[in-house]
Write a protein that holds these residues in place. Structure first.
Motif, mmCIF file in Angstrom:
data_model
loop_
_atom_site.group_PDB
_atom_site.id
_atom_site.type_symbol
_atom_site.label_atom_id
_atom_site.label_comp_id
_atom_site.label_asym_id
_atom_site.label_seq_id
_atom_site.Cartn_x
_atom_site.Cartn_y
_atom_site.Cartn_z
ATOM 1 N N THR A 9 0.853 -1.199 0.000
ATOM 2 C CA THR A 9 0.000 0.000 0.000
ATOM 3 C C THR A 9 0.888 1.249 0.000
ATOM 4 N N GLY A 10 0.377 2.327 -0.600
ATOM 5 C CA GLY A 10 1.159 3.569 -0.665
ATOM 6 C C GLY A 10 2.413 3.383 -1.504
ATOM 7 N N ALA A 11 2.226 2.778 -2.689
ATOM 8 C CA ALA A 11 3.396 2.442 -3.528
ATOM 9 C C ALA A 11 3.658 3.484 -4.612
ATOM 10 N N SER A 12 2.985 4.634 -4.557
ATOM 11 C CA SER A 12 3.193 5.641 -5.609
ATOM 12 C C SER A 12 4.419 6.508 -5.359
ATOM 13 N N SER A 13 5.049 6.373 -4.195
ATOM 14 C CA SER A 13 6.291 7.119 -3.939
ATOM 15 C C SER A 13 7.028 6.501 -2.762
ATOM 16 N N GLY A 14 8.233 7.015 -2.525
ATOM 17 C CA GLY A 14 8.996 6.717 -1.308
ATOM 18 C C GLY A 14 9.219 5.246 -0.996
ATOM 19 N N ILE A 15 9.009 4.904 0.271
ATOM 20 C CA ILE A 15 9.310 3.559 0.770
ATOM 21 C C ILE A 15 8.455 2.502 0.060
ATOM 22 N N GLY A 16 7.190 2.816 -0.180
ATOM 23 C CA GLY A 16 6.294 1.856 -0.836
ATOM 24 C C GLY A 16 6.735 1.543 -2.252
ATOM 25 N N ALA A 34 -2.454 2.853 -4.368
ATOM 26 C CA ALA A 34 -2.306 4.238 -3.888
ATOM 27 C C ALA A 34 -3.364 5.068 -4.594
ATOM 28 N N ARG A 35 -3.414 6.367 -4.274
ATOM 29 C CA ARG A 35 -4.415 7.223 -4.917
ATOM 30 C C ARG A 35 -3.933 7.769 -6.251
ATOM 31 N N ARG A 36 -2.640 8.065 -6.392
ATOM 32 C CA ARG A 36 -2.137 8.675 -7.638
ATOM 33 C C ARG A 36 -1.892 7.602 -8.698
ATOM 34 N N GLN A 37 -2.909 7.454 -9.580
ATOM 35 C CA GLN A 37 -2.911 6.362 -10.551
ATOM 36 C C GLN A 37 -1.844 6.473 -11.620
ATOM 37 N N LEU A 54 -6.352 2.746 -4.785
ATOM 38 C CA LEU A 54 -6.588 2.480 -3.371
ATOM 39 C C LEU A 54 -6.530 3.765 -2.565
ATOM 40 N N ASP A 55 -7.613 4.010 -1.816
ATOM 41 C CA ASP A 55 -7.602 5.044 -0.792
ATOM 42 C C ASP A 55 -7.905 4.335 0.522
ATOM 43 N N VAL A 56 -6.894 4.195 1.376
ATOM 44 C CA VAL A 56 -7.066 3.398 2.595
ATOM 45 C C VAL A 56 -8.038 4.030 3.590
ATOM 46 N N THR A 57 -8.424 5.292 3.338
ATOM 47 C CA THR A 57 -9.371 5.950 4.245
ATOM 48 C C THR A 57 -10.824 5.730 3.810
ATOM 49 N N ASN A 77 1.916 -2.923 4.894
ATOM 50 C CA ASN A 77 1.123 -1.755 5.297
ATOM 51 C C ASN A 77 2.064 -0.567 5.363
ATOM 52 N N ASN A 78 2.115 0.170 4.267
ATOM 53 C CA ASN A 78 3.061 1.285 4.188
ATOM 54 C C ASN A 78 2.370 2.639 4.052
ATOM 55 N N ALA A 79 1.174 2.659 3.449
ATOM 56 C CA ALA A 79 0.477 3.939 3.216
ATOM 57 C C ALA A 79 0.376 4.706 4.536
ATOM 58 N N VAL A 129 4.852 -0.600 8.312
ATOM 59 C CA VAL A 129 5.855 0.456 8.438
ATOM 60 C C VAL A 129 5.288 1.484 9.415
ATOM 61 N N THR A 130 5.758 1.423 10.668
ATOM 62 C CA THR A 130 5.330 2.436 11.642
ATOM 63 C C THR A 130 6.359 3.554 11.591
ATOM 64 N N SER A 131 7.116 3.727 12.652
ATOM 65 C CA SER A 131 8.109 4.817 12.704
ATOM 66 C C SER A 131 8.734 4.788 14.091
ATOM 67 N N GLY A 143 0.203 14.670 16.948
ATOM 68 C CA GLY A 143 -0.759 14.057 16.024
ATOM 69 C C GLY A 143 -0.167 12.832 15.347
ATOM 70 N N TYR A 144 1.069 12.968 14.899
ATOM 71 C CA TYR A 144 1.740 11.871 14.196
ATOM 72 C C TYR A 144 2.171 10.772 15.163
ATOM 73 N N THR A 145 2.786 11.176 16.305
ATOM 74 C CA THR A 145 3.262 10.143 17.245
ATOM 75 C C THR A 145 2.087 9.354 17.817
ATOM 76 N N ALA A 176 14.647 9.035 10.169
ATOM 77 C CA ALA A 176 14.504 9.939 9.023
ATOM 78 C C ALA A 176 14.890 9.274 7.698
ATOM 79 N N VAL A 177 13.909 9.185 6.804
ATOM 80 C CA VAL A 177 14.126 8.655 5.456
ATOM 81 C C VAL A 177 13.755 9.780 4.489
ATOM 82 N N GLU A 178 14.640 10.101 3.551
ATOM 83 C CA GLU A 178 14.327 11.203 2.634
ATOM 84 C C GLU A 178 13.406 10.701 1.521
ATOM 85 N N THR A 179 12.135 11.082 1.621
ATOM 86 C CA THR A 179 11.090 10.713 0.645
ATOM 87 C C THR A 179 10.227 11.958 0.458
ATOM 88 N N GLU A 180 8.986 11.765 0.038
ATOM 89 C CA GLU A 180 8.071 12.919 -0.043
ATOM 90 C C GLU A 180 7.380 13.190 1.304
HETATM 91 P P1 NAP Z 1 5.772 9.315 0.923
HETATM 92 O O1 NAP Z 1 6.842 9.369 -0.117
HETATM 93 O O2 NAP Z 1 4.969 10.553 1.161
HETATM 94 O O3 NAP Z 1 4.808 8.087 0.608
HETATM 95 C C1 NAP Z 1 3.560 7.922 1.225
HETATM 96 C C2 NAP Z 1 2.725 6.963 0.415
HETATM 97 O O4 NAP Z 1 1.476 6.753 1.103
HETATM 98 C C3 NAP Z 1 2.384 7.493 -0.977
HETATM 99 O O5 NAP Z 1 2.537 6.469 -1.918
HETATM 100 C C4 NAP Z 1 0.917 7.894 -0.862
HETATM 101 O O6 NAP Z 1 0.252 7.679 -2.106
HETATM 102 C C5 NAP Z 1 0.437 6.874 0.170
HETATM 103 N N1 NAP Z 1 -0.821 7.306 0.785
HETATM 104 C C6 NAP Z 1 -1.067 8.401 1.536
HETATM 105 N N2 NAP Z 1 -2.369 8.472 1.857
HETATM 106 C C7 NAP Z 1 -2.967 7.388 1.279
HETATM 107 C C8 NAP Z 1 -4.291 6.905 1.226
HETATM 108 N N3 NAP Z 1 -5.305 7.555 1.833
HETATM 109 N N4 NAP Z 1 -4.549 5.767 0.554
HETATM 110 C C9 NAP Z 1 -3.542 5.093 -0.071
HETATM 111 N N5 NAP Z 1 -2.256 5.485 -0.052
HETATM 112 C C10 NAP Z 1 -1.980 6.633 0.602
HETATM 113 O O7 NAP Z 1 6.406 8.969 2.353
HETATM 114 P P2 NAP Z 1 7.222 7.675 2.875
HETATM 115 O O8 NAP Z 1 8.299 8.200 3.733
HETATM 116 O O9 NAP Z 1 7.565 6.755 1.775
HETATM 117 O O10 NAP Z 1 6.130 7.031 3.843
HETATM 118 C C11 NAP Z 1 5.793 5.663 3.839
HETATM 119 C C12 NAP Z 1 5.504 5.221 5.268
HETATM 120 O O11 NAP Z 1 6.685 5.313 6.040
HETATM 121 C C13 NAP Z 1 4.455 6.045 5.995
HETATM 122 O O12 NAP Z 1 3.609 5.189 6.741
HETATM 123 C C14 NAP Z 1 5.285 6.921 6.912
HETATM 124 O O13 NAP Z 1 4.549 7.339 8.043
HETATM 125 C C15 NAP Z 1 6.387 5.962 7.251
HETATM 126 N N6 NAP Z 1 7.639 6.546 7.769
HETATM 127 C C16 NAP Z 1 8.319 7.472 7.030
HETATM 128 C C17 NAP Z 1 9.486 8.020 7.544
HETATM 129 C C18 NAP Z 1 10.295 9.073 6.803
HETATM 130 O O14 NAP Z 1 11.146 9.723 7.426
HETATM 131 N N7 NAP Z 1 10.092 9.255 5.511
HETATM 132 C C19 NAP Z 1 9.958 7.607 8.797
HETATM 133 C C20 NAP Z 1 9.238 6.654 9.492
HETATM 134 C C21 NAP Z 1 8.095 6.130 8.977
HETATM 135 P P3 NAP Z 1 -0.908 8.584 -2.737
HETATM 136 O O15 NAP Z 1 -0.691 9.984 -2.232
HETATM 137 O O16 NAP Z 1 -0.690 8.436 -4.218
HETATM 138 O O17 NAP Z 1 -2.175 7.964 -2.273
#
Ligand code: NAP
Length: 244
Positions: A9-16, A34-37, A54-57, A77-79, A129-131, A143-145, A176-180
């Motif tokens: 889930t959440g595979a349109s960017s970053g870790i996913g 993910a939402r961004r097709q 997919l919109d997990v909400t 579970n990454n979204a 993927v928690t944090s 809010g996030y924690t 800290a992971v550099e993503t979006e």
């Molecule tokens: P990211 O690049 O912003 O990726 C987030 C992903 O989640 C996107 O693919 C986005 O896709 C998806 N997403 C968001 N809302 C969604 C929804 N309602 N339904 C489906 N998909 C949804 O950030 P990331 O760092 O890779 O984050 C991935 C996970 O790692 C998250 O759970 C984040 O909390 C966790 N994490 C990140 C860090 C960090 O420093 N980067 C550290 C610890 C944990 P769409 O917008 O296309 O739906």
């Protein structure tokens, strides 16, 4: 050997996205959501995955997504993500709702719907993927924690509840992971997002993807319960060694 199916889930960017690439390279048939097709389809074409909206909400979106998946061996579970950075006294209820809906209830919806298929696979794996935010608190991050704590508790409770079933559970808690991630947190403010990683050598999405790939390929008897991974330059949620 028939290929195993992984749902990310959440595979349109970053870790996913990196995880989908990694698992596809390891021979998994990957289903990405993910939402961004547009992004999702580009990725799926490149790695030979199946892309599904997919919109997990959204209950209906999760129903359609999970019904379209015939069988699943690995669920990632990454979204998720963060919105805002504000003291509790100034908490924005909509930001909190977004974080709880996406990280907590999103994980619950998907996991609940795919659980019967994971069990019937005979060797299921749920990676969440928690944090490090699931394990500690930091100023202005309530809010996030709180959402990540709840997501972690959901995942860890399932470890207990599924004992005796053929499903393994692994929580990955990155620093800290550099993503979006920061771009989303600061509503597209690229300058503010860049400051988060300034002067440090942050993790990259591929670092986490490779860990998930390693977890997925362990023998069925091996359950890696929790993996905490931070950049060398980060000691805790709020302490960084910054250069310059
Ligand atoms: P990211 O690049 O912003 O990726 C987030 C992903 O989640 C996107 O693919 C986005 O896709 C998806 N997403 C968001 N809302 C969604 C929804 N309602 N339904 C489906 N998909 C949804 O950030 P990331 O760092 O890779 O984050 C991935 C996970 O790692 C998250 O759970 C984040 O909390 C966790 N994490 C990140 C860090 C960090 O420093 N980067 C550290 C610890 C944990 P769409 O917008 O296309 O739906």
């Amino acid at each position: 050997m028939t290929s195993r199916t992984a749902v990310v889930t959440g595979a349109s960017s970053g870790i996913g996205e990196a995880t989908a690439r990694q698992l596809a390279a390891q021979g998994y048939h990957v289903v990405v959501g993910a939402r961004r097709q547009d992004r999702l389809r580009r990725l799926a074409d490149e790695i030979g995955a199946t892309a599904l909206p997919l919109d997990v909400t959204d209950d209906e979106s999760v129903r359609a997504f999970t019904e379209a998946v015939d069988g699943v061996d690995v669920l990632v579970n990454n979204a998720g993500g963060a919105h805002g950075l504000a003291p509790i006294a100034e908490a924005d209820l909509d930001d909190w709702r977004w974080m709880w809906e996406t990280n907590v209830l999103g994980t619950l919806r998907i996991t609940k719907a795919l659980l019967p298929k994971l069990i019937s696979s005979g060797d299921g794996l749920i990676v969440t993927v928690t944090s490090i935010a699931a394990l500690t608190t930091y100023e202005n991050g309530g809010g996030y924690t709180s959402a990540k704590h709840a997501q972690g508790v959901l995942h860890r409770t399932l470890r207990d509840e599924l004992l005796g079933q053929p499903v393994r559970l692994t929580e990955i808690a990155p620093g800290a992971v550099e993503t979006e991630f920061s771009l989303v947190r600061f509503e597209g403010d690229a300058e503010r997002a860049a400051k988060v990683y300034q002067g440090i050598d942050p993790l990259v999405a591929q670092d986490i993807a490779e860990i998930i790939g390693f977890v997925a390929d362990r023998p069925a008897r091996v359950n890696l319960d929790q993996i905490i991974v931070k950049p060398r330059d980060q000691a805790s949620a709020g302490r960084f060694a910054r250069r310059g």
